[in-house]
Write an enzyme that holds these catalytic residues in place. Structure first.
Site, PDB file in Angstrom:
ATOM      1  N   GLU A   1       3.985  -4.975   7.448  1.00 59.43           N
ATOM      2  CA  GLU A   1       3.142  -3.940   8.071  1.00 59.43           C
ATOM      3  C   GLU A   1       3.495  -3.711   9.538  1.00 59.43           C
ATOM      4  O   GLU A   1       3.418  -2.589  10.035  1.00 59.43           O
ATOM      5  CB  GLU A   1       1.654  -4.325   7.959  1.00 59.43           C
TER       6      GLU A   1
ATOM      7  N   GLU B   1      -0.449  -9.333  -0.774  1.00 54.77           N
ATOM      8  CA  GLU B   1      -1.898  -9.558  -0.655  1.00 54.77           C
ATOM      9  C   GLU B   1      -2.575  -9.587  -2.030  1.00 54.77           C
ATOM     10  O   GLU B   1      -3.519 -10.335  -2.245  1.00 54.77           O
ATOM     11  CB  GLU B   1      -2.508  -8.473   0.254  1.00 54.77           C
TER      12      GLU B   1
ATOM     13  N   ALA C   1       0.870  -1.180   0.000  1.00 57.79           N
ATOM     14  CA  ALA C   1       0.000   0.000   0.000  1.00 57.79           C
ATOM     15  C   ALA C   1       0.904   1.227   0.000  1.00 57.79           C
ATOM     16  O   ALA C   1       2.109   1.121   0.282  1.00 57.79           O
ATOM     17  CB  ALA C   1      -0.889  -0.030   1.239  1.00 57.79           C
TER      18      ALA C   1
ATOM     19  N   GLY D   1       0.625  -5.016   0.781  1.00 59.71           N
ATOM     20  CA  GLY D   1      -0.481  -5.086  -0.182  1.00 59.71           C
ATOM     21  C   GLY D   1      -0.093  -5.770  -1.480  1.00 59.71           C
ATOM     22  O   GLY D   1      -0.952  -6.292  -2.195  1.00 59.71           O
TER      23      GLY D   1
HETATM   24  N1  CAA Z   1       4.678   3.103  -0.577  1.00 60.43           N
HETATM   25  C1  CAA Z   1       5.123   4.268  -1.063  1.00 60.43           C
HETATM   26  N2  CAA Z   1       6.352   4.428  -1.592  1.00 60.43           N
HETATM   27  C2  CAA Z   1       7.150   3.340  -1.609  1.00 60.43           C
HETATM   28  C3  CAA Z   1       6.747   2.090  -1.121  1.00 60.43           C
HETATM   29  C4  CAA Z   1       5.441   1.989  -0.579  1.00 60.43           C
HETATM   30  N3  CAA Z   1       4.941   0.847  -0.114  1.00 60.43           N
HETATM   31  N4  CAA Z   1       7.765   1.223  -1.263  1.00 60.43           N
HETATM   32  C5  CAA Z   1       8.760   1.894  -1.846  1.00 60.43           C
HETATM   33  N5  CAA Z   1       8.407   3.186  -2.064  1.00 60.43           N
HETATM   34  C6  CAA Z   1       9.199   4.248  -2.653  1.00 60.43           C
HETATM   35  C7  CAA Z   1      10.312   4.713  -1.717  1.00 60.43           C
HETATM   36  O1  CAA Z   1       9.811   5.637  -0.778  1.00 60.43           O
HETATM   37  C8  CAA Z   1      11.268   5.312  -2.691  1.00 60.43           C
HETATM   38  O2  CAA Z   1      10.807   6.589  -3.055  1.00 60.43           O
HETATM   39  P1  CAA Z   1      11.864   7.826  -3.211  1.00 60.43           P
HETATM   40  O3  CAA Z   1      12.745   7.409  -4.351  1.00 60.43           O
HETATM   41  O4  CAA Z   1      10.977   8.978  -3.527  1.00 60.43           O
HETATM   42  O5  CAA Z   1      12.593   7.912  -1.925  1.00 60.43           O
HETATM   43  C9  CAA Z   1      11.140   4.428  -3.936  1.00 60.43           C
HETATM   44  O6  CAA Z   1       9.888   3.758  -3.787  1.00 60.43           O
HETATM   45  C10 CAA Z   1      12.222   3.367  -4.015  1.00 60.43           C
HETATM   46  O7  CAA Z   1      12.255   2.658  -2.776  1.00 60.43           O
HETATM   47  P2  CAA Z   1      13.605   2.528  -1.899  1.00 60.43           P
HETATM   48  O8  CAA Z   1      14.513   3.668  -2.118  1.00 60.43           O
HETATM   49  O9  CAA Z   1      13.161   2.262  -0.494  1.00 60.43           O
HETATM   50  O10 CAA Z   1      14.215   1.214  -2.565  1.00 60.43           O
HETATM   51  P3  CAA Z   1      15.177   0.168  -1.875  1.00 60.43           P
HETATM   52  O11 CAA Z   1      15.701  -0.694  -2.957  1.00 60.43           O
HETATM   53  O12 CAA Z   1      16.127   0.795  -0.954  1.00 60.43           O
HETATM   54  O13 CAA Z   1      14.174  -0.740  -0.948  1.00 60.43           O
HETATM   55  C11 CAA Z   1      12.145  -1.923  -0.469  1.00 60.43           C
HETATM   56  C12 CAA Z   1      13.154  -1.487  -1.541  1.00 60.43           C
HETATM   57  C13 CAA Z   1      12.804  -2.912   0.507  1.00 60.43           C
HETATM   58  C14 CAA Z   1      10.965  -2.597  -1.140  1.00 60.43           C
HETATM   59  C15 CAA Z   1      11.670  -0.672   0.319  1.00 60.43           C
HETATM   60  O14 CAA Z   1      11.243   0.314  -0.608  1.00 60.43           O
HETATM   61  C16 CAA Z   1      10.537  -0.914   1.268  1.00 60.43           C
HETATM   62  O15 CAA Z   1      10.752  -1.448   2.345  1.00 60.43           O
HETATM   63  N6  CAA Z   1       9.322  -0.476   0.895  1.00 60.43           N
HETATM   64  C17 CAA Z   1       8.157  -0.547   1.767  1.00 60.43           C
HETATM   65  C18 CAA Z   1       7.621  -1.970   1.850  1.00 60.43           C
HETATM   66  C19 CAA Z   1       6.458  -2.030   2.828  1.00 60.43           C
HETATM   67  O16 CAA Z   1       6.581  -1.733   4.005  1.00 60.43           O
HETATM   68  N7  CAA Z   1       5.284  -2.420   2.310  1.00 60.43           N
HETATM   69  C20 CAA Z   1       4.088  -2.521   3.099  1.00 60.43           C
HETATM   70  C21 CAA Z   1       3.301  -1.269   3.010  1.00 60.43           C
HETATM   71  S1  CAA Z   1       1.978  -1.227   4.151  1.00 60.43           S
HETATM   72  C22 CAA Z   1       0.782  -2.159   3.447  1.00 60.43           C
HETATM   73  O17 CAA Z   1       0.933  -2.715   2.374  1.00 60.43           O
HETATM   74  C23 CAA Z   1      -0.456  -2.265   4.272  1.00 60.43           C
HETATM   75  C24 CAA Z   1      -1.435  -3.254   3.816  1.00 60.43           C
HETATM   76  O18 CAA Z   1      -1.617  -4.316   4.322  1.00 60.43           O
HETATM   77  C25 CAA Z   1      -2.289  -2.946   2.735  1.00 60.43           C
END
Ligand code: CAA
Length: 260
Positions: free
Chosen positions: A134, A114, A66, A111
């Site tokens: 999450e 999911e 998400a 998500g």
């Molecule tokens: N939402 C919004 N933006 C996201 C994102 C997300 N879920 N995941 C990555 N991005 C963005 C980052 O903020 C970054 O943006 P900027 O370039 O503007 O800084 C860009 O995508 C690239 O990401 P990273 O620089 O972090 O890339 P990385 O290679 O260092 O790491 C990753 C990759 C491990 C996937 C890391 O991006 C990460 O941990 N992302 C979040 C994953 C996460 O927590 N997902 C769960 C979300 S909550 C959810 O999904 C709730 C639910 O049940 C519905």
């Protein structure tokens, strides 16, 4: 003009749906979810489409979850609406009367995992990673993960992923039954399309009945699910495709199903 985040490509009865919001690793903003919902509705109504493949654009992410940027300042009511909407879209995938294959090309987190779970079959690139992170954000999975993950891989494995927030690689995901098959990245789409083509050659009626029997049966007791199976099995015998399939077998021919 609204940006296009979900692309649709049709080829030989196979609809490939690509989530394309690469700057955020294809994260599921409300706009992405809305467009995904519209595309799923469209492919559901198009008789030419026999099988759907969902994938992510680029080589890095299927869907990284998400949209954290959008969620950070959400009120509880807004979060509820976001979750309800995502559930609706994912249910439309699960309940689509056509098979849906997730071709997981990279991170499938939160998500994103999911979304893959709402699909019928998951094919993964060897570079893909899976997880429900999450808990690291102070929330719980809210797009179906607590329910579909535990039903697919069992309570213990689901809770391990959900409570630790850890990421697992594709082989580990395959070993626990989260993924059906793992292939090198360059073979991902061809493998997904190969499975889709195999399914597309069968009767779309029996394919729909089979998906429905499994998915709806899982919501029921074994006794009620078995009764439901009897009804759908019986329905197969009202189709021309049942005659065609069995006659072809007995005549040692390849069946040419009609979808009738
Ligand atoms: N939402 C919004 N933006 C996201 C994102 C997300 N879920 N995941 C990555 N991005 C963005 C980052 O903020 C970054 O943006 P900027 O370039 O503007 O800084 C860009 O995508 C690239 O990401 P990273 O620089 O972090 O890339 P990385 O290679 O260092 O790491 C990753 C990759 C491990 C996937 C890391 O991006 C990460 O941990 N992302 C979040 C994953 C996460 O927590 N997902 C769960 C979300 S909550 C959810 O999904 C709730 C639910 O049940 C519905």
């Amino acid at each position: 003009m609204t940006e296009k985040f979900v692309e649709l490509n049709m080829e030989e009865g196979i609809a490939t749906v690509t989530i394309n919001r690469q700057k955020s690793l294809n994260a599921l903003s409300q706009e992405v979810l809305e467009q995904l919902g519209q595309v799923i509705k469209y492919v559901g109504q198009d008789d030419e489409v026999r099988v759907v493949i969902i994938t992510g654009a680029g080589s890095k992410a299927f869907v990284a979850g998400a949209d954290i940027g959008a969620m950070v300042n959400m009120t509880a009511q807004e979060a509820r609406d976001y979750s309800i909407f995502a559930h609706k879209v994912f249910e439309s995938i699960e309940q689509l009367p056509k098979p849906v294959i997730a071709a997981v090309n990279g991170y499938a987190l939160g998500g994103g995992n999911e979304l893959a779970l709402a699909c019928d079959i998951r094919v993964a690139s060897s570079t893909a990673n899976f997880g429900q992170p999450e808990i690291t954000l102070g929330i719980i999975p809210g797009f179906g993960g607590t329910q579909r993950l535990s039903r697919l891989v069992g309570k213990g494995r689901a809770l391990e992923l959900i409570l630790t927030g850890k990421m697992i690689d594709a082989k580990t995901a395959e070993a626990m039954g989260l993924v059906n098959v793992v292939v090198p990245p360059e073979e991902l789409m061809n493998t997904a399309k190969g499975i889709a083509k195999k399914i597309a050659a069968f009767s779309p009626l029996s394919i729909t009945f089979a998906k429905e029997a499994v998915n709806r049966g899982l919501q029921m007791t074994l006794k009620l699910g078995s009764k439901y199976e009897i009804e759908l099995w019986t329905d197969c015998f009202t189709t021309e495709d049942q005659d065609i399939g069995m006659a072809a077998f007995l005549n040692k021919q390849k069946p040419a199903f009609k979808g009738a």
